[in-house]
Design an enzyme around this catalytic site. Structure first.
Site, PDB file in Angstrom:
ATOM      1  N   GLY A  55       0.819  -1.216   0.000  1.00 21.68           N
ATOM      2  CA  GLY A  55       0.000   0.000   0.000  1.00 21.68           C
ATOM      3  C   GLY A  55       0.847   1.256   0.000  1.00 21.68           C
ATOM      4  O   GLY A  55       0.477   2.279   0.591  1.00 21.68           O
ATOM      5  N   LEU A  73       1.449   3.530  -2.113  1.00 17.14           N
ATOM      6  CA  LEU A  73       0.984   4.770  -2.749  1.00 17.14           C
ATOM      7  C   LEU A  73      -0.103   5.459  -1.925  1.00 17.14           C
ATOM      8  O   LEU A  73      -0.599   6.513  -2.308  1.00 17.14           O
ATOM      9  CB  LEU A  73       0.465   4.491  -4.172  1.00 17.14           C
ATOM     10  N   GLY A  74      -0.481   4.874  -0.797  1.00 12.86           N
ATOM     11  CA  GLY A  74      -1.507   5.465   0.049  1.00 12.86           C
ATOM     12  C   GLY A  74      -0.980   6.624   0.884  1.00 12.86           C
ATOM     13  O   GLY A  74       0.196   6.986   0.804  1.00 12.86           O
ATOM     14  N   ASP A 118       2.438  -1.577  -4.448  1.00 13.35           N
ATOM     15  CA  ASP A 118       1.047  -1.146  -4.424  1.00 13.35           C
ATOM     16  C   ASP A 118       0.313  -1.909  -5.511  1.00 13.35           C
ATOM     17  O   ASP A 118       0.949  -2.423  -6.447  1.00 13.35           O
ATOM     18  CB  ASP A 118       0.946   0.372  -4.678  1.00 13.35           C
ATOM     19  N   ARG A 129      -1.616  -0.432  -7.539  1.00 14.28           N
ATOM     20  CA  ARG A 129      -1.582   0.489  -8.685  1.00 14.28           C
ATOM     21  C   ARG A 129      -0.146   0.682  -9.160  1.00 14.28           C
ATOM     22  O   ARG A 129       0.797   0.481  -8.398  1.00 14.28           O
ATOM     23  CB  ARG A 129      -2.129   1.870  -8.276  1.00 14.28           C
ATOM     24  N   ASP A 188      -0.495  -7.200  -5.735  1.00 17.41           N
ATOM     25  CA  ASP A 188      -1.848  -7.351  -5.205  1.00 17.41           C
ATOM     26  C   ASP A 188      -1.740  -8.252  -3.981  1.00 17.41           C
ATOM     27  O   ASP A 188      -1.437  -9.442  -4.108  1.00 17.41           O
ATOM     28  CB  ASP A 188      -2.752  -7.979  -6.280  1.00 17.41           C
ATOM     29  N   TYR A 234     -15.331  -1.480   8.697  1.00 19.15           N
ATOM     30  CA  TYR A 234     -13.934  -1.101   8.914  1.00 19.15           C
ATOM     31  C   TYR A 234     -13.505  -1.515  10.324  1.00 19.15           C
ATOM     32  O   TYR A 234     -12.458  -2.153  10.516  1.00 19.15           O
ATOM     33  CB  TYR A 234     -13.816   0.414   8.742  1.00 19.15           C
ATOM     34  N   LYS A 244     -10.750  -4.203  11.726  1.00 16.45           N
ATOM     35  CA  LYS A 244      -9.617  -3.752  12.550  1.00 16.45           C
ATOM     36  C   LYS A 244      -9.514  -4.569  13.845  1.00 16.45           C
ATOM     37  O   LYS A 244      -8.418  -4.979  14.241  1.00 16.45           O
ATOM     38  CB  LYS A 244      -9.720  -2.247  12.840  1.00 16.45           C
ATOM     39  N   ILE A 259      -5.123  10.799  10.520  1.00 11.82           N
ATOM     40  CA  ILE A 259      -3.763  11.237  10.169  1.00 11.82           C
ATOM     41  C   ILE A 259      -3.857  12.423   9.215  1.00 11.82           C
ATOM     42  O   ILE A 259      -4.531  12.342   8.181  1.00 11.82           O
ATOM     43  CB  ILE A 259      -2.961  10.102   9.486  1.00 11.82           C
TER      44      ILE A 259
HETATM   45  N1  SER Z   1      -8.561   7.757   9.346  1.00 10.88           N
HETATM   46  C1  SER Z   1      -9.285   6.513   9.408  1.00 10.88           C
HETATM   47  C2  SER Z   1     -10.644   6.656   8.860  1.00 10.88           C
HETATM   48  O1  SER Z   1     -11.224   7.709   9.030  1.00 10.88           O
HETATM   49  C3  SER Z   1      -9.382   6.041  10.831  1.00 10.88           C
HETATM   50  O2  SER Z   1      -8.487   5.032  11.022  1.00 10.88           O
HETATM   51  O3  SER Z   1     -11.141   5.743   8.310  1.00 10.88           O
END
Ligand code: SER
Length: 327
Positions: free
Chosen positions: A13, A15-16, A39, A41, A58, A147, A151, A177
């Protein structure tokens, strides 16, 4: 040099939002020759040029993932390939596949090839039953978002691989972040990045979260420091391997707008609530207790809201002058 010194490193990942900056930090610290970035991509824009060698990968293909690890003699994997919260809610099946199958492959490959593994968890692992003020390190975790489900499951799976197979798995629960390099892709906390871009471009911003929604946040240099410091930490001191609460600041949309207003007095914020992201944000901590990270591996962030805002507006202002800023 710490634990990962003189070792071969793979970042998925890359390029994230985090990967694109972590790659340069790792390459500076351990040498570009020891870093493989990857990545799904292509790196068409050359974003990662100079940070290591790029391979297209991938993570859902265990075979090609393992082939890269074997061929490049990888010792340490930073597994960042994942979907964020809002996109995961739009496509839950895809989120389960990428976030869980991708992680399972990273764990299996770490087991087979003896790699250390960094996996980011998130404030998204908490849920509406969690105590939202000063959220403890060890507490109720019943997230309602896909999500969050991935996690929490990921935290448990990483713990399992450590307990069962002795794999050196480590991770943090990142808050939102904030960065000026690569935009985040579809998270609930993205507003705190967009607001700076819009402040510089238009002097106004329409926020999709309510004015008083408090969330934990962190500036990118601290997010990178967290990953590297934890991977370099003495294993003997770690009691919580895979899910350290880490935070640097917490604020509401009104508070970040006020801080921006100290630099751009004409700045205006308006509100247009997105119910999906608001529901997610309301189930996440107002602010976390990150004392376990401070005690077990010396977590100590550098930036607060004031110093981060000054830096973000300075860098984005320079990009605007150079015609490099758009959202
Ligand atoms: N920044 C993330 C989100 O909003 C939280 O881990 O999905």
């Amino acid at each position: 040099m710490g634990k990962t010194g003189k070792k071969r490193i793979l970042v998925t990942g890359s390029l994230g939002q985090i990967g694109s900056e972590l790659a340069f930090a790792l390459s500076e610290r351990y040498g570009a020759g020891n870093l493989i970035t990857s990545d799904i991509r292509d790196d068409d824009g050359g974003k990662l040029d100079g940070s290591g060698r790029f391979v297209k990968l991938d993570v859902l293909s265990q075979e090609s993932f393992a082939a890269v690890v074997k061929k490049e003699k990888i010792d340490v994997i930073y597994h960042l390939a994942a979907l964020l919260s809002a996109v995961a809610e739009a496509e839950p099946q895809k989120a389960w596949l990428i976030n869980m199958e991708g992680l399972y492959n990273a764990l299996e490959i770490s087991r087979m090839h003896g790699c250390s593994l960094f996996v980011p968890s998130s404030i998204g692992a908490f849920g509406p039953d969690t105590p939202l003020d000063n959220t403890p390190q060890d507490t109720v975790m019943r997230p309602h978002s896909m999500y969050g489900v991935t996690k929490v499951s990921g935290e448990l799976l990483c713990d399992y691989y450590n307990l069962r197979y002795g794999i050196d798995t480590r991770g943090v629960r990142y808050p939102g972040i904030i960065s000026h390099g690569t935009l985040p892709g579809g998270g609930t906390t993205d507003y705190a990045v967009e607001i700076y871009y819009k402040a510089v471009l238009d002097k106004k911003y329409v926020c999709y979260l309510d004015p008083d929604t408090s969330l934990d946040m962190m500036y990118m240099p601290d997010a990178i420091k967290a990953a590297i410091d934890l991977m370099e930490a003495d294993e003997a001191g770690l009691k919580h391997r895979n899910a350290f609460n880490v935070t640097a600041m917490h604020f509401t949309p009104v508070e970040i707008a006020a801080e921006i207003g100290r630099h751009i007095p004409e700045f205006e914020i308006a509100f247009d609530n997105d119910p999906v992201r608001q529901r997610i944000a309301d189930s996440w901590p107002n602010y976390m207790d990150d004392s376990a990270a401070r005690e077990e591996w010396g977590w100590n962030p550098e930036y607060d809201l004031r110093s981060m805002t000054a830096d973000m507006l300075k860098v984005l202002g320079e990009k605007k002058i150079n015609g490099e800023l758009d959202l």
